[in-house]
Design an enzyme around this catalytic site. Sequence first.
Site, PDB file in Angstrom:
ATOM      1  N   GLU A 226     -42.914  -9.973  54.535  1.00 26.48           N
ATOM      2  CA  GLU A 226     -43.716  -9.579  53.330  1.00 26.48           C
ATOM      3  C   GLU A 226     -44.648 -11.018  52.953  1.00 26.48           C
ATOM      4  O   GLU A 226     -44.082 -11.910  53.320  1.00 26.48           O
ATOM      5  CB  GLU A 226     -42.651  -9.387  52.183  1.00 26.48           C
ATOM      6  CG  GLU A 226     -43.577  -9.076  50.746  1.00 26.48           C
ATOM      7  CD  GLU A 226     -42.655  -8.971  49.731  1.00 26.48           C
ATOM      8  OE1 GLU A 226     -42.918  -9.331  48.516  1.00 26.48           O
ATOM      9  OE2 GLU A 226     -41.626  -8.256  49.801  1.00 26.48           O
TER      10      GLU A 226
ATOM     11  N   GLU B  57     -48.459 -13.600  42.494  1.00 24.39           N
ATOM     12  CA  GLU B  57     -47.746 -12.716  41.526  1.00 24.39           C
ATOM     13  C   GLU B  57     -47.539 -13.672  40.111  1.00 24.39           C
ATOM     14  O   GLU B  57     -47.825 -14.747  40.246  1.00 24.39           O
ATOM     15  CB  GLU B  57     -46.162 -12.637  41.988  1.00 24.39           C
ATOM     16  CG  GLU B  57     -46.168 -11.674  43.333  1.00 24.39           C
ATOM     17  CD  GLU B  57     -44.482 -11.580  43.699  1.00 24.39           C
ATOM     18  OE1 GLU B  57     -43.879 -10.444  43.027  1.00 24.39           O
ATOM     19  OE2 GLU B  57     -44.119 -12.345  44.381  1.00 24.39           O
TER      20      GLU B  57
END
Length: 612
Positions: free
Chosen positions: A143, A148
Site C-alpha cells: 500500500e 493522509e
Amino acid sequence: MSFRPISVLLAAHALFIAPVLAQEWELVWSDEFDYEGLPDDTKWDYDVGGHGWGNQESQYYTANREKNARVEDGMLIIEAHKEEYNGKPYTSARLVTRGVEDWTYGRIAVRARLPSGRGTWPAIWMLPTENPYGNGSWPDNGEIDIMEHVGYDPGQVHASIHTNKYNHLLGTQRGGTITVDDAEDEFHEYSLEWTPHQLDVFVDDTHYFQYLNDGEGWSSWPYDHPFHLLLNIAVGGTWGGAEGIDDSIFPQKFEFEWVRVYDRSVDPTVTMTISPAEPEEGVQLDLEAEVSDHPGEIDFVDFMQGGGVIERVFEPPYVHTIDDMPPGCFSISARVTDMRGRPVYSDTTDVSVGNDCAQASYVIAPHHIPGTVEAEWYDLGGGGTAYYDTDAANHGDGIRQDEGVDIQITNDTDGGHNVGWIESGEWLAYTIYVDRTGIYSVDARVASPGSGGSFSLLADGVNVTNTVSVPSTGGWQDFTTITIDDVELVGGIQELRFRVWGGGFNINRFAFHLETQTNIEEQEPRFGDSVEVWPNPFKDSARIGYDVPEPGTVVLTIYDVQGRLVTTLADHYHAAGRHYGEIRGVDLPAGVYFCRLQSARGVAVRPVLRLD
C-alpha cells in the site's frame, strides 16, 4: 488507507535533494476536470459500501451520486454528508482507477485542498490491482499512502507505506509527516515518484518521505507490479475518529484541481564496476561509475557504502581508489547527481573482505578527526560488536533498517538522519583516525523533549569526556549544539565509543575541532602545495586539481577579495591522491577570487580571475 499510530510518524521538513531521478517526465494520463457532472467513467470507478473498510469507518461510500462526487467549476469535489444511508450515519465517495487504469512506476501528482474538522480522514493513496505475493491479501502486496490527514490534527500531512515486513499491525510501518499549515484553505500538490529503487513523496517541491528497495524481496518491496489510485474522505474510523466526530462540520469537501500521472521519458542508468571483483585485505580496490542516457549535465558522482559517502568525484572519469582495503562486509554503490540536484543510483555490489564480517568503518575508511562523525555511520559488524541497543526492533524510518539501531530522517540543519529512541546502557562504536595528538572540542547535535539524558565518549576504552549532560530542547526534532571542551585525543586509529548513561534524547552528529596540538615536533605538517587552477583567467568554468598526500578531511572553498566566503566546493574525507573540483562562471561575477585548500596538514591558496 490504513490506520497507524501517529507516534511512529516522524516530522521531517525539506530533508532531501529534490526529486529522485534525473530525468524528464512525460504525461501519460490525467483528469483536468474540464467538464460538469459525475466523474468521467472512462477514468474513474467507485468502491461502494459501509462495512467499515477494515478501519471501523462510519461512512457509506456511494456510486454515481453527485451529492458525494461531482465535477463543477473545473474541480472534482468529493463531499461527505451527515445523513442516514443504508444503515450508516454518513455518506461519502471513494473514487478508484482500478479496472480503468493502473501503473507500475512513474510520477503521480494530485493538486488538492483538504476538508477540515474532527472526524474527517481524507486520503490520496494506491493499492495493488493484482495480489501475487504472500497470502494474496493486505499487506503482503503493498500500500502507498501519498497523502493522509486527520481533521483533529490540522495541518499535519502524512505519507506512509505498508508491506508484509513493515505495517502498522506489527508497529513497523514506515512513514513521514510534514506540516502544511494552510492545507485546509489552499491547494497544494501532493505527489509520489516511484522507481524500481525507491518511493519518494512530496508536498509541492518539498520532499519529506523516502522508502528504499532493500533488495530483500516482496516482503519489504512488493512495489514491482501495477497499482491503482484512490481518492476518498473517510469519516471516523480508528485513526480519523480517534478523538470523535464533530457532526456540526458537515458537509465537508475534498477538492481537486487536477490528477496527473507521468512516465519516465528518459531512463538514465548508472553502472559501477569494482576491480578486483573479489578483493583481499590490504589490496587496492578501484571503483568506476559510468552513466548512460542522462538528460542533464552531471554535477558529481558519490561512491557510497550503504547510506554513507566514501568519496565525491566531480570530473570524469568517475573513479575512486581505496588503497588499503580493510576486512569486513560492505555494500558499495554509485550515486550520480545532476546540476538540478537530482540523483540516480547504480545497483549495489556486495564486497566481502576476509573470512568474516569483522568490525569495520561504515564508510570503509576511518572517520577522520578533526572532522565530523555522523551518528548513523557507526561501524559495521552488528549487535554486540559495533553497537548495543536495548530493543532489538528497529523503530526508525531511515537507513540500516536491518539492524537494531533506530535511525530516523531528521529535520536538523542539513537534513540527513539522526539516531533516536536512545535508552540508558546503549552504545555505538566508530573507527576513527586522529590526525594530531591534542586537545579537542566536540560539538554534539542533540534533541530531547523532556528531561534530557547523558553520555560519554570513550577512545579505546578511556573516557575522554567524563559524563556529558543533554538538556531538554522542547522536542525530539528540536536540535541544539552542546560543546564539550578539553577532550584529549591521541593520534592514530582507535575506536570511539558513544556510551549512553541516561536515555531520552536523539543524537545527530559530532564535530571535532583541534584546539591545541601536542607533540608538535613529531607531527610536522606535510600538506602539499600542489594546487592548480586552469584555465586561469577563466570565463565559463575552471578546473581545480590538488594533491592530498595523506587521507583526511579536506575543505576546498572560494573567497572574494574582501575575504567573504563565496562557495564551498568540498568539505569531506579525501583518500590520498589527486583530486579535482570545478568553479562555474555562472556562479561568480567577474573579478578576483581566492581558491583556498585546507586540511589538517596545512593551507594552500591560489588567486583566480573570472572574466566577463
